[in-house]
Design a protein around this motif. Structure first.
Motif, short mmCIF file in Angstrom:
data_model
loop_
_atom_site.label_atom_id
_atom_site.label_comp_id
_atom_site.label_asym_id
_atom_site.label_seq_id
_atom_site.Cartn_x
_atom_site.Cartn_y
_atom_site.Cartn_z
N ASP A 114 81.32 118.03 86.18
CA ASP A 114 81.68 119.43 86.11
C ASP A 114 82.18 119.95 87.46
OD1 ASP A 114 81.54 121.92 84.55
OD2 ASP A 114 80.04 122.54 86.02
N ALA A 115 83.22 120.75 87.43
CA ALA A 115 83.59 121.59 88.58
C ALA A 115 83.72 120.82 89.90
CB ALA A 115 82.56 122.72 88.73
N GLU A 125 86.34 117.15 85.95
CA GLU A 125 86.96 118.42 85.60
C GLU A 125 87.44 119.12 86.86
OE1 GLU A 125 84.78 121.84 85.41
OE2 GLU A 125 85.98 122.85 83.88
N PHE A 158 80.01 130.31 90.46
CA PHE A 158 80.25 130.65 89.06
C PHE A 158 79.44 131.84 88.55
CE2 PHE A 158 81.71 126.31 89.45
CZ PHE A 158 82.90 126.34 88.73
N MET A 193 73.64 130.49 89.07
CA MET A 193 74.07 129.10 89.30
C MET A 193 74.34 128.91 90.79
SD MET A 193 76.83 128.25 86.32
CE MET A 193 76.42 127.77 84.66
N TYR A 196 75.15 124.48 81.40
CA TYR A 196 75.62 124.17 82.75
C TYR A 196 74.71 124.72 83.86
CZ TYR A 196 79.78 122.12 80.73
OH TYR A 196 80.62 121.30 80.02
N HIS A 205 85.89 123.57 75.44
CA HIS A 205 84.88 124.60 75.20
C HIS A 205 85.07 125.83 76.08
CE1 HIS A 205 83.55 122.33 78.69
NE2 HIS A 205 82.82 123.37 79.04
N ASP A 206 86.06 125.79 76.97
CA ASP A 206 86.28 126.92 77.89
C ASP A 206 87.53 127.69 77.49
OD1 ASP A 206 84.10 126.61 79.68
OD2 ASP A 206 85.14 124.93 80.66
N ARG A 250 82.78 128.07 70.47
CA ARG A 250 81.63 127.16 70.44
C ARG A 250 80.78 127.39 69.20
NH1 ARG A 250 80.09 128.25 76.86
NH2 ARG A 250 82.11 127.60 77.71
N ARG A 270 80.86 112.99 82.57
CA ARG A 270 81.93 113.98 82.79
C ARG A 270 81.39 114.85 83.91
NH1 ARG A 270 82.06 119.87 82.75
NH2 ARG A 270 84.12 120.55 82.07
N HIS A 307 76.14 122.76 91.20
CA HIS A 307 75.15 123.83 91.23
C HIS A 307 74.01 123.49 90.30
CE1 HIS A 307 78.31 124.77 88.22
NE2 HIS A 307 77.28 124.95 87.42
C1 NOJ Z 1 83.13 124.24 83.99
C2 NOJ Z 1 82.56 124.14 82.63
O1 NOJ Z 1 83.49 123.55 81.76
C3 NOJ Z 1 82.19 125.51 82.24
O2 NOJ Z 1 81.89 125.58 80.89
C4 NOJ Z 1 81.04 125.92 83.11
O3 NOJ Z 1 80.63 127.21 82.81
C5 NOJ Z 1 81.47 125.86 84.57
N1 NOJ Z 1 82.11 124.65 84.89
C6 NOJ Z 1 80.29 126.01 85.47
O4 NOJ Z 1 79.40 124.95 85.27
#
Ligand code: NOJ
Length: 536
Positions: free
Chosen positions: A241-242, A282, A205, A209, A111, A338-339, A394, A239, A151
């Motif tokens: 992100d953020a 997301e 984050f 980043m 990321y 994955h989080d 992971r 997808r 980012h």
């Molecule tokens: C959400 C992602 O799912 C996560 O894994 C990532 O670290 C953060 N956004 C920042 O990109």
């Protein structure tokens, strides 16, 4: 031509010269500043070879680094993934979401992107990516890639320039302040980072980043060019992100700002200019509003209700029954990802209880939404015993009882705690395995338009019994899930009187008839599922 170091962004054609001329101009970077590709990319849709209904199928979320290593370096790669496409086709998925495949600074999840227009060298090349797309498409599988608009990596050339001096043409691509702003708390931390040159930059984050300045139209335009770069290659969507973090308006206004929805609406329209693409966002904090702006969004929160329902929690069963009464049918559902903030691996959340595991899977695969299976979920992969946090989730895919199924070398990370029993080879050989349960339900979903594309009706909970109906055209599926540990009988009213409903699941089930009042009584064994179909 002599160039001055201007504050304003130079014309694109002068850009590289200008950067070279400005290198070292007051920011402590003594060498020439790095460059990157800012060329405009016009839309050139290669079309979509996928079936018209591919977006209403089931997706798998793939962490390429952990999926399959083709060259023995201990790290999964695109060629490895391509070699496993038959497995994914046999599982029944019609889409893949690849976690970031672009070069990254983090060297792990990906990321922290350092180049938005190529492939992480440890994963392979653009040619390998093109071949993956070709092979996936040949199997009717679409490929959606992660895109990080919020980012970049701190090592991205744009940020290296931006950080170099306040006069750098890329300065305004990121968010800078001459002194540390007070009163900010983002995800429990101060998002303002000291650049060491008297300025502070914003990074929600991680200090590595830095957030892009998405109020700058040039940054947004460049992201759009990057998106077209991938869409023109034939990628089937993204997808994002953020998306809750895209724009900041102040210490109390940094999440899900009005501009974020506008930005995602623009992206949805950009992708919508291409045939049959899919965009999913997301936003853990505001999934439903973003589902409209993006076209689809992950159903954060719902996964905990599904898992608690599987444990027999009656309030959770009630919540599951009601979710799609109001949520858009296109919500992207999932049990885990994955989080770790979204939950541990499903196996770990359910303590390895396979009956409960099957109920959670059945709920996700039979309700509306676009289900996303986190790689290895279909075989019950656990986290790594020796790890914590995100790395625990992971781990290398458990293709066989040891790491040798993943790599001929040394795996980059510890394997799952239950690899000896929960692995693909063992479960392919067992007709009653979890893997075969997933396959049966995905196949059922694909075979019934009411399940894959239908509306949601009559969702109702009675203790640990959930009933709902799915309707498409003249086909009505009646679904009953008994999360309880005792047999139960569901009563489903409002159906045509004296009519036979055909058994659809389990294969050993029988057809059932409604009574003279149009009520169906459905006996359901403990911790099991029944699906019956009415066709008019
Ligand atoms: C959400 C992602 O799912 C996560 O894994 C990532 O670290 C953060 N956004 C920042 O990109």
């Amino acid at each position: 031509m002599k160039l001055r170091c201007l504050r304003a962004r130079p014309a694109a054609a002068l850009l590289l010269l200008a950067l070279a001329a400005c290198g070292g101009g007051g920011g402590g970077n003594d060498g020439p500043l790095p460059t990157f590709d800012t060329s405009a990319v016009a839309a050139a849709d290669p079309g979509s070879p996928l079936p018209a209904d591919w977006r209403s199928g089931v997706f798998a979320e793939i962490f390429v680094r952990a999926y399959k290593d083709s060259d023995g370096d201990g790290i999964g790669d695109l060629r490895g993934l391509t070699a496993q496409l038959d497995y994914l086709r046999d599982l029944g998925v019609s889409g893949l979401w690849l976690m970031p495949v672009m070069p990254s600074q983090d060297g792990d999840h990906g990321y922290a992107v350092t180049d938005y227009r190529t492939i992480e060298p440890r994963y392979g090349s653009l040619a390998d990516f093109d071949e993956l797309l070709r092979q996936a498409h040949a199997r009717g599988i679409g490929v959606v890639i992660d895109y990080v608009m919020n980012h970049s990596a701190a090592q991205h050339p744009a940020f290296v320039n931006s950080r170099d001096s306040s006069a750098n043409p890329w300065r305004d691509w990121y968010v800078w302040q001459p002194s540390k702003p007070g009163g900010w708390n983002v995800f429990g931390a101060d998002p303002w980072h000291n650049a060491g040159n008297g300025y502070y930059y914003y990074g929600a984050f991680w200090d590595q980043m830095p957030d892009f300045n998405l109020k700058n139209a040039a940054v947004v335009g460049w992201h759009h060019d990057n998106l077209r770069f991938w869409l023109n290659r034939g990628v089937d969507g993204f997808r994002f992100d953020a998306v809750g973090n895209l724009v900041e308006n102040g210490p109390s206004a940094w999440e899900s700002q009005p501009q974020n929805y506008v930005l995602m609406d623009q992206v949805r329209q950009l992708a919508g200019g291409y045939a049959q693409r899919y965009v999913v966002c997301e936003s853990p904090a505001n999934p439903i509003p973003f589902a409209t702006a993006c076209g689809a969004a992950f159903a954060f929160g719902h996964q905990f209700d599904v898992i608690n329902a599987a444990k027999g929690d009656t309030a959770a069963v009630q919540a599951v029954a009601g979710y799609f009464a109001t949520a858009p049918l296109g919500m992207a559902t999932f049990a885990s990802n994955h989080d770790s903030f979204a939950g541990q691996r499903l196996w770990d959340q359910l303590g390895g209880d396979q009956a409960r595991y099957r109920m959670a899977a059945a709920t996700t695969l039979l309700q509306p939404g676009t289900p996303f299976i986190y790689y290895g979920e279909e075989i019950g992969m656990a986290g790594a015993a020796s790890l914590t946090g995100d790395p625990k989730l992971r781990t290398p895919m458990s293709w066989s009882g040891t790491a040798a199924g993943f790599t001929s070398g040394t795996p980059f990370r510890a394997v799952s705690a239950n690899i000896a029993t929960q692995n693909v080879a063992a479960q392919q050989a067992d007709p009653n395995s979890l893997l075969n349960y997933y396959k049966a339900l995905i196949s059922l979903r694909r075979s019934l338009p009411s399940l894959s594309q239908g509306s949601y009706a009559a969702g109702s909970a009675a203790g640990t019994l959930l009933t709902f109906q799915r309707v498409a055209g003249g086909e009505r599926s009646v679904v009953v899930i008994n999360y309880g540990t005792a047999p139960a009988t569901a009563t489903v009213g409002g159906l045509p009187a004296g009519t036979v409903l055909a058994n659809a699941f389990p294969p050993s089930g029988t057809d059932l008839s409604t009574d003279a009042g149009g009520t169906l009584s459905v006996p359901v064994p403990a911790q099991s599922v029944r699906v019956l179909v009415l066709r008019s």
